[in-house]
Motif scaffolding. Sequence first.
Motif, PDB file in Angstrom:
ATOM      1  N   LYS A 107       0.809  -1.219   0.000  1.00 21.20           N
ATOM      2  CA  LYS A 107       0.000   0.000   0.000  1.00 21.20           C
ATOM      3  C   LYS A 107       0.846   1.275   0.000  1.00 21.20           C
ATOM      4  CE  LYS A 107      -4.050  -2.046   2.229  1.00 21.20           C
ATOM      5  NZ  LYS A 107      -5.010  -1.962   3.353  1.00 21.20           N
ATOM      6  N   ALA A 108       2.118   1.148   0.369  1.00 25.12           N
ATOM      7  CA  ALA A 108       2.997   2.322   0.380  1.00 25.12           C
ATOM      8  C   ALA A 108       3.439   2.725  -1.023  1.00 25.12           C
ATOM      9  CB  ALA A 108       4.219   2.036   1.248  1.00 25.12           C
ATOM     10  N   ALA A 109       3.086   1.923  -2.023  1.00 23.46           N
ATOM     11  CA  ALA A 109       3.512   2.207  -3.401  1.00 23.46           C
ATOM     12  C   ALA A 109       3.031   3.575  -3.869  1.00 23.46           C
ATOM     13  CB  ALA A 109       2.999   1.118  -4.334  1.00 23.46           C
ATOM     14  N   ALA A 110       1.837   3.981  -3.448  1.00 22.59           N
ATOM     15  CA  ALA A 110       1.289   5.262  -3.890  1.00 22.59           C
ATOM     16  C   ALA A 110       2.140   6.433  -3.414  1.00 22.59           C
ATOM     17  CB  ALA A 110      -0.141   5.424  -3.385  1.00 22.59           C
ATOM     18  N   HIS A 111       2.850   6.279  -2.297  1.00 23.60           N
ATOM     19  CA  HIS A 111       3.698   7.347  -1.769  1.00 23.60           C
ATOM     20  C   HIS A 111       5.034   7.427  -2.498  1.00 23.60           C
ATOM     21  CE1 HIS A 111       0.761   7.756   1.390  1.00 23.60           C
ATOM     22  NE2 HIS A 111       0.946   6.505   1.779  1.00 23.60           N
ATOM     23  N   HIS A 112       5.339   6.450  -3.302  1.00 24.70           N
ATOM     24  CA  HIS A 112       6.595   6.427  -4.074  1.00 24.70           C
ATOM     25  C   HIS A 112       6.295   6.298  -5.566  1.00 24.70           C
ATOM     26  CE1 HIS A 112       8.637   5.852  -0.220  1.00 24.70           C
ATOM     27  NE2 HIS A 112       7.771   4.887   0.040  1.00 24.70           N
ATOM     28  N   ALA A 113       5.166   6.840  -5.995  1.00 17.95           N
ATOM     29  CA  ALA A 113       4.707   6.675  -7.378  1.00 17.95           C
ATOM     30  C   ALA A 113       5.702   7.245  -8.383  1.00 17.95           C
ATOM     31  CB  ALA A 113       3.343   7.330  -7.564  1.00 17.95           C
ATOM     32  N   ALA A 114       6.312   8.385  -8.072  1.00 19.54           N
ATOM     33  CA  ALA A 114       7.236   9.018  -9.018  1.00 19.54           C
ATOM     34  C   ALA A 114       8.460   8.146  -9.266  1.00 19.54           C
ATOM     35  CB  ALA A 114       7.659  10.392  -8.493  1.00 19.54           C
ATOM     36  N   TRP A 115       9.086   7.632  -8.182  1.00 19.30           N
ATOM     37  CA  TRP A 115      10.274   6.802  -8.339  1.00 19.30           C
ATOM     38  C   TRP A 115       9.942   5.469  -8.997  1.00 19.30           C
ATOM     39  CZ3 TRP A 115      14.511   9.349  -8.110  1.00 19.30           C
ATOM     40  CH2 TRP A 115      14.643  10.446  -7.262  1.00 19.30           C
ATOM     41  N   LEU A 116       8.793   4.920  -8.659  1.00 19.62           N
ATOM     42  CA  LEU A 116       8.383   3.669  -9.290  1.00 19.62           C
ATOM     43  C   LEU A 116       8.147   3.874 -10.787  1.00 19.62           C
ATOM     44  CD1 LEU A 116       5.933   2.226  -6.598  1.00 19.62           C
ATOM     45  CD2 LEU A 116       8.109   1.229  -7.321  1.00 19.62           C
ATOM     46  N   GLY A 117       7.516   4.990 -11.141  1.00 22.78           N
ATOM     47  CA  GLY A 117       7.286   5.289 -12.551  1.00 22.78           C
ATOM     48  C   GLY A 117       8.581   5.468 -13.317  1.00 22.78           C
ATOM     49  N   LEU A 118       9.571   6.131 -12.680  1.00 26.29           N
ATOM     50  CA  LEU A 118      10.858   6.339 -13.331  1.00 26.29           C
ATOM     51  C   LEU A 118      11.572   5.008 -13.555  1.00 26.29           C
ATOM     52  CD1 LEU A 118      12.882   8.428 -14.381  1.00 26.29           C
ATOM     53  CD2 LEU A 118      13.860   8.517 -12.071  1.00 26.29           C
ATOM     54  N   LEU A 119      11.552   4.133 -12.540  1.00 25.38           N
ATOM     55  CA  LEU A 119      12.185   2.814 -12.675  1.00 25.38           C
ATOM     56  C   LEU A 119      11.511   1.993 -13.774  1.00 25.38           C
ATOM     57  CD1 LEU A 119      14.106   0.579 -11.737  1.00 25.38           C
ATOM     58  CD2 LEU A 119      12.423  -0.028  -9.967  1.00 25.38           C
ATOM     59  N   PHE A 120      10.188   2.011 -13.799  1.00 20.27           N
ATOM     60  CA  PHE A 120       9.440   1.276 -14.818  1.00 20.27           C
ATOM     61  C   PHE A 120       9.745   1.824 -16.212  1.00 20.27           C
ATOM     62  CE2 PHE A 120       4.977  -0.215 -16.258  1.00 20.27           C
ATOM     63  CZ  PHE A 120       5.471  -1.467 -16.573  1.00 20.27           C
ATOM     64  N   GLY A 121       9.847   3.146 -16.320  1.00 15.57           N
ATOM     65  CA  GLY A 121      10.146   3.768 -17.607  1.00 15.57           C
ATOM     66  C   GLY A 121      11.550   3.451 -18.089  1.00 15.57           C
ATOM     67  N   LEU A 122      12.526   3.466 -17.170  1.00 13.23           N
ATOM     68  CA  LEU A 122      13.900   3.133 -17.555  1.00 13.23           C
ATOM     69  C   LEU A 122      13.990   1.696 -18.051  1.00 13.23           C
ATOM     70  CD1 LEU A 122      15.896   4.849 -14.658  1.00 13.23           C
ATOM     71  CD2 LEU A 122      15.859   5.541 -17.063  1.00 13.23           C
ATOM     72  N   GLY A 123      13.316   0.785 -17.351  1.00 15.92           N
ATOM     73  CA  GLY A 123      13.321  -0.615 -17.777  1.00 15.92           C
ATOM     74  C   GLY A 123      12.717  -0.795 -19.152  1.00 15.92           C
ATOM     75  N   GLN A 124      11.558  -0.179 -19.375  1.00 15.11           N
ATOM     76  CA  GLN A 124      10.925  -0.282 -20.688  1.00 15.11           C
ATOM     77  C   GLN A 124      11.773   0.380 -21.765  1.00 15.11           C
ATOM     78  OE1 GLN A 124       6.638   0.110 -21.266  1.00 15.11           O
ATOM     79  NE2 GLN A 124       6.408   0.474 -19.083  1.00 15.11           N
ATOM     80  N   GLY A 125      12.417   1.499 -21.420  1.00 11.51           N
ATOM     81  CA  GLY A 125      13.234   2.208 -22.397  1.00 11.51           C
ATOM     82  C   GLY A 125      14.403   1.375 -22.889  1.00 11.51           C
ATOM     83  N   PHE A 126      15.095   0.702 -21.969  1.00 10.19           N
ATOM     84  CA  PHE A 126      16.199  -0.173 -22.373  1.00 10.19           C
ATOM     85  C   PHE A 126      15.687  -1.288 -23.281  1.00 10.19           C
ATOM     86  CE2 PHE A 126      18.785   1.860 -19.188  1.00 10.19           C
ATOM     87  CZ  PHE A 126      20.085   1.642 -19.613  1.00 10.19           C
TER      88      PHE A 126
END
Length: 444
Positions: A107-126
Motif C-alpha cells: 500500500k505504500a507504493a502510492a507514496h513512491h509513485a514518481a520513483w516507481l514510474g521512473l524505474l518502470f520507464g527506464l526498464g521499458q526504455g532499455f
Amino acid sequence: MIRKKGGDILRFFFLKRLSTDARRLVGSNTLFIAGLGLSATFINVYLWRVDRSLLPLLLFNGFLDVGIPLAFIFCGFLAHRIKEPTLLRIGIIAVSIFFAVLLLAGKAAAHHAAWLGLLFGLGQGFYWYAFHVASFDCTRSDSRTDFHVVSGFFTSLVGMLTPFAAGLIIANSAKLTGYSLVFGCTFTLFVILFVQSFRLKHGPRRRTEFAEGFCFARDPDWRRVWFATVSFGLREGVYAFVIPILVFFSSKTEAGVGDYGLWTGIVALLSYGWIGRMKRHDFLKRFMIVPSIALGGFACVLLLGVKPIILTIFGASTALLFPFVMIPLTAVTQDEIDESERSSVRRAEYFISREVALGIGRVSGVLLLWVTLSIVPGVRGVLFISSILGFAYVVSSVFIAKVTYTDRRGIRSRSSQNARTPHTADAGAFVSMNRKDKRLRPMR
C-alpha cells in the motif's frame, strides 16, 4: 485457389514471411507484452485503490514517460560498448525489479509513485531501444510492414488474453492478494524472456552521434516524422492510463477491466489480420487521415459520461481503427531511417530522436491533464481533455501524408551504373529527376 488461400493463411500464422531472427524477435516481444498485459493494465487501478487519488497516477505515468526516452539516451552512450541483446536484458531486469519493489511496497507504493514510474520507464526504455534497433536490422523496407503486422497480431492476441486472466484472478481474490499473485506471474514471465533473449543476434556497434537524429535541415521528411510522433504521443500519454481507470469506474471491478481488454483485443486482432491481407501497404499512409478523424470523433462520445455503452462504442472503434494509424506511422518511420546508407548506419540516433519526440508528446499530454484537473476537477476534467486529445492523430496523419520515401541507396547504385553509360535514356532520366527533386541530392 482454396489451397493457395489456405497456404497464405498458414504462412501468416507461422511467420513464414519473416526471417529466423525476425521470428525470434516477434516471440520475445510477445512474451514481453504478455508480462506487461498481466500487470501493467492494473498498476494504475492498484494505485487508485490504495490511495483513492489521481495524483499518484499522474506522477507515476509522468515519470514513466520521462524514464523511457531517458533510457534511450543512456543506451546511446552505452551502444558502442554493449550489444543490443544485453541492453534488452538490462531492461528486462529493471522491469522485473520494478514488479518486485511493487510487491514489497504494498500500500505504500502510492507514496513512491514518481520513483516507481521512473524505474518502470527506464526498464521499458532499455527494452524498447534494443527491440527497435533489432527489428530494423532484421527487416527490410519490403518486409517491414509484414513484421509489424505479425508482431501486432501476436501482441494483440496476448494483450487481450492476459488482462482478462489477470482481472479474473484479482476479482476472485481477497483484498489485494490477487495483485500480488498477478505481479508474481509477471515476474516469472520476465525470467523466461531473459533466458530467451540469449538467442537474439546483434548488429554492429558504433559510437552514437546524437546530433544526427536531430538534423532536420538535411532531411525535411524526418522533421515531419518527428512532429507526427510528438502528436501521436499526446494522446497515448493520457489514454494509456485514463481508459482503464474509466472502465474500472464504470464496472466497479477489475474483472470488468479484463473483459474490456478481451473484447477490444479481439477487435484489434481482426483489424491487424485485415491489414496483413492487404497488398497495397503504401495505401495505408495515404488512408491514415480517415481513421484518425474517425478516432477523434469517437473520442467525443466520452463527453456523454462514464457509461458502459459509451465505453463500448469508444473501445470498439479504437480497437478497430488504431492499427490503421499505428502501422503506417511505424513503417514510415523505419523506412525513412532506411532511406539512405548514412541514416541506416545511424539508425540508433534516429530511434533515440524518435523516442524523445514520443516522450515530449506523452509528458505534454499528462501535463495538459494535470492543468485541466486544476480547472475542472474530477472525472469531468478527464473526459474533457480526453475528447480533445482524441484528435491528436489527425495532426500526425497530416505530417505523415507529406513524407515522400526515396530509396537513395538504389538511386546512388543506378547513378554509378549510368555513369558508365552516360548516353543512355536512363541516365538522362536520372539527371532530370535529380534536378526536380531536391531530396535526391548527394550524401554529405
